[in-house]
Design an enzyme around this catalytic site. Sequence first.
Site, PDB file in Angstrom:
ATOM      1  N   GLU A 175     -47.544 -12.518   8.121  1.00 28.28           N
ATOM      2  CA  GLU A 175     -47.214 -11.864   6.712  1.00 28.28           C
ATOM      3  C   GLU A 175     -48.426 -11.756   5.994  1.00 28.28           C
ATOM      4  O   GLU A 175     -49.152 -12.631   5.689  1.00 28.28           O
ATOM      5  CB  GLU A 175     -46.062 -13.065   5.804  1.00 28.28           C
ATOM      6  CG  GLU A 175     -45.737 -11.959   4.764  1.00 28.28           C
ATOM      7  CD  GLU A 175     -44.543 -13.069   4.006  1.00 28.28           C
ATOM      8  OE1 GLU A 175     -44.302 -12.883   2.849  1.00 28.28           O
ATOM      9  OE2 GLU A 175     -43.772 -13.730   4.787  1.00 28.28           O
ATOM     10  N   LYS A 295     -43.178 -23.765  -0.536  1.00 31.35           N
ATOM     11  CA  LYS A 295     -42.579 -22.880  -1.349  1.00 31.35           C
ATOM     12  C   LYS A 295     -41.193 -23.253  -1.711  1.00 31.35           C
ATOM     13  O   LYS A 295     -40.548 -22.927  -0.649  1.00 31.35           O
ATOM     14  CB  LYS A 295     -42.978 -21.740  -0.758  1.00 31.35           C
ATOM     15  CG  LYS A 295     -42.484 -20.434  -1.506  1.00 31.35           C
ATOM     16  CD  LYS A 295     -42.836 -19.087  -0.818  1.00 31.35           C
ATOM     17  CE  LYS A 295     -42.291 -17.845  -1.592  1.00 31.35           C
ATOM     18  NZ  LYS A 295     -42.516 -16.637  -1.051  1.00 31.35           N
ATOM     19  N   GLU A 299     -38.775 -16.348  -4.501  1.00 33.71           N
ATOM     20  CA  GLU A 299     -38.377 -15.268  -3.565  1.00 33.71           C
ATOM     21  C   GLU A 299     -37.178 -15.363  -2.606  1.00 33.71           C
ATOM     22  O   GLU A 299     -37.320 -15.172  -1.440  1.00 33.71           O
ATOM     23  CB  GLU A 299     -39.718 -14.793  -2.995  1.00 33.71           C
ATOM     24  CG  GLU A 299     -40.758 -14.193  -3.838  1.00 33.71           C
ATOM     25  CD  GLU A 299     -42.000 -13.898  -3.290  1.00 33.71           C
ATOM     26  OE1 GLU A 299     -42.549 -12.629  -3.450  1.00 33.71           O
ATOM     27  OE2 GLU A 299     -42.635 -14.372  -2.455  1.00 33.71           O
ATOM     28  N   ARG A 344     -42.457 -11.691 -16.223  1.00 33.80           N
ATOM     29  CA  ARG A 344     -42.783 -12.459 -14.990  1.00 33.80           C
ATOM     30  C   ARG A 344     -43.953 -13.405 -15.171  1.00 33.80           C
ATOM     31  O   ARG A 344     -44.209 -14.606 -14.679  1.00 33.80           O
ATOM     32  CB  ARG A 344     -42.929 -11.630 -13.751  1.00 33.80           C
ATOM     33  CG  ARG A 344     -42.001 -11.846 -12.702  1.00 33.80           C
ATOM     34  CD  ARG A 344     -42.505 -12.773 -11.583  1.00 33.80           C
ATOM     35  NE  ARG A 344     -43.810 -12.470 -11.026  1.00 33.80           N
ATOM     36  CZ  ARG A 344     -43.761 -11.558  -9.540  1.00 33.80           C
ATOM     37  NH1 ARG A 344     -42.912 -10.844  -9.339  1.00 33.80           N
ATOM     38  NH2 ARG A 344     -44.874 -11.502  -9.384  1.00 33.80           N
ATOM     39  N   ASP A 373     -49.515 -11.814  -9.169  1.00 30.38           N
ATOM     40  CA  ASP A 373     -49.448 -12.089  -7.555  1.00 30.38           C
ATOM     41  C   ASP A 373     -50.577 -11.251  -7.172  1.00 30.38           C
ATOM     42  O   ASP A 373     -50.628 -10.229  -6.562  1.00 30.38           O
ATOM     43  CB  ASP A 373     -48.393 -11.279  -7.003  1.00 30.38           C
ATOM     44  CG  ASP A 373     -48.140 -11.811  -5.602  1.00 30.38           C
ATOM     45  OD1 ASP A 373     -48.565 -12.599  -4.997  1.00 30.38           O
ATOM     46  OD2 ASP A 373     -47.277 -11.061  -5.061  1.00 30.38           O
ATOM     47  N   GLU A 401     -54.087  -8.157   0.378  1.00 29.67           N
ATOM     48  CA  GLU A 401     -52.497  -7.705   0.352  1.00 29.67           C
ATOM     49  C   GLU A 401     -52.491  -6.574  -0.369  1.00 29.67           C
ATOM     50  O   GLU A 401     -51.996  -5.322  -0.476  1.00 29.67           O
ATOM     51  CB  GLU A 401     -51.512  -8.803  -0.141  1.00 29.67           C
ATOM     52  CG  GLU A 401     -50.082  -8.515  -0.407  1.00 29.67           C
ATOM     53  CD  GLU A 401     -49.041  -9.479  -0.736  1.00 29.67           C
ATOM     54  OE1 GLU A 401     -48.146  -9.134  -0.989  1.00 29.67           O
ATOM     55  OE2 GLU A 401     -49.525 -10.530  -0.791  1.00 29.67           O
TER      56      GLU A 401
END
Length: 709
Positions: A175, A295, A299, A344, A373, A401
């Site tokens: 990922e 985690k 999400e 957020r 993020d 990312e």
Amino acid sequence: MRGLWLAAGLISATLSASVARAEDGYDLWLRYRPLPTAQRPAARAIAPVADTPTLKVARAELQRGLDGLIGSAPAADAPSILLGTPKSSPAVTALNLPLKGAGDEGYLIRTLQNSKGGKTTVIAANSDVGVLYGVFAYLRLVQTGQGVDALDILSAPKINHRLLNHWDNLDGHVERGYAGASLWDWWKLPDYTDPRYVDYARANASIGVNGTVLNNVNAKADSLTAPYIAKAAALADVFRPYGIKVYLSARWSAPIEIGGLKTADPLDPAVKAFWKAKADEIYKAIPDFGGFLVKANSEGQPGPQDYGRTHVDGANMLADAVGPHGGIVMWRAFVYSHEQPDDRAKQGYSEFKPFDGQFRDNVIVQVKNGAIDFQPREPFHPLFGAMPKTNLGMEFQITKEYLGFATHLVYLGPLYEETLKSDTYAHGPGSTVAKVVDGTLDARPLTLMAGVANIGRDRNWSGSQFDQANWYMFGRLAWDPEASTKDIAADWARMTFSTDPRFVAPTVAMMMGSREAAVDYMTPLGLHHQMGRSHHYGPGPWVTGGPRADWTSVYYAKAGKDGIGFDRTATGSNATAQYAPVVAKRFSDLKTIDEKDLLWFHHLPWTYKLKSGQTLWDGLVTHYSHGVATVDGMGKTWAGLAPYVDPERHAQVADFLAIQRNEAQWWRDASIAYFQTFSGLPLPAGEAPPAHSLDYYEGLNFPYAPGGG
């Protein structure tokens, strides 16, 4: 054949450069190619070492490095090198060296006169792994052309847990990975350990990384079953001589999925018993297992909140399971609430700040550098400095990312350094994030810096030659979070390509400017999260809809006819109140805020005047164009450095820079086309219009972009 001239006109420029040979990047910064004659120290004789796995590795690495860099056999009266600890070497013991400051993992490198009138270099430490780190430090000095005839160096890591987080899945997919499939071949483990695992360990030990989380934070419970524990144990056996512990991401619902329970409630006695038994099972197979990364309730991942419990309940329950074995729990602060937030950016602080002082001593709350993020630029996370009674660790992202994947040359040193140098004002001026992370600000004994790895099966490990620099820089900065990332870049460039200053200076300048260029062509003036949906490839400022507003770009830019930007001051979400008053005031006041953060904290009209005198609209366009121009300059710089680099690696970097140039232009044009529909203003004089219509950019689709979740 050691290399081919690129063209007759380059001969004179090349004669004084080290002759390049074809390479593919596999050797990383541990190339050990022969140094130019003028930079070679005299050959050294290496004394025997004690018969321990790590000291044997250290001596072999030193011999390998010196053979490659110097090449000649030492003369009878040549300088010598002594390796060891007071425990392993009577010769080191007799020297009575001041090793207290080296701690458990540090080292001392000192040049001494020996009894024969010659010189002996001593690389000593209190532990075998400290000696290994000292060997790599010594070889770095040789590789980078620095003198090694009169050394007196004492170095110890400021952070005790320096970890890579691999977001690798059991099926081989990584990922947010852009360097091919997972390095871990779970199918062949534990019966076959790829020799490449040793080179992975060597590379990490060379920069002081001492731990690796093997599996994705979006974990599968299968990772905790007996077959996969055996596979992790096989990797631990490979890594152990290099001072590297293995860790596992734990899926919260494992008691249900593999334990046969009906609940994962952390206060349920059966759940506690499951995790205690699981910890005992893991430590039986891996006695030096590091612990769990978790985690939870983020999400869509399960967590203690599913049962009305808190992060403290969950983290402490796991901490009690691994604590008797010396293990730790790294509990991630990257969380979403189930409810739609007003902002957020506030959630991590809101969910964790109330629990300061309630976590077990072997729990580290792992906090991303910023509150959203891993954006190209974010203000430091407000939790840093706000939880003095809790161990807080830093989580950086090494894999890019949000920064162009592997094909954009973006050196992350300035991003990391910007965060670490930020002043929280938790105890007045000088309360930097670095001092929170290394534990000195609040006397926290358990410290952590974690980096989301960019490593895969690609022959060059990281997907591109220059992305290796981010892995290298992370390790060096985790050892010393106050180090200069410019100096680290220079070391990497010398070790990876050439020690010639005509190569090093322009390369380092290019690296140090590359992150700001990416910010300019992607998210200037405090914009953030403007990437394509899900895959985060390319521009997507128009992204809207879906299950959550905070998964869209329009949520963050808030562009409209009235202006652009997210108001996080007291008139908006009041996220500024999560910072210390001095910091909050600076972010809130348009007179004092650094304009690099402007639209992160303020919603402003398109005609707002920047400090440059430009309107906000004109300034945005100028930044976008400046980013493209900088990438243009990087391409030209690299073209001029061909005499110092082997043709294969030079060609790959040049091709990737061409991709980056085209995509920077795409970012500029698409962003301008979209935001101009709101500003309604013309482009500044001399600025070219977008190459295509907004409909064209919005219609682009990338269903097979790499690294998806």
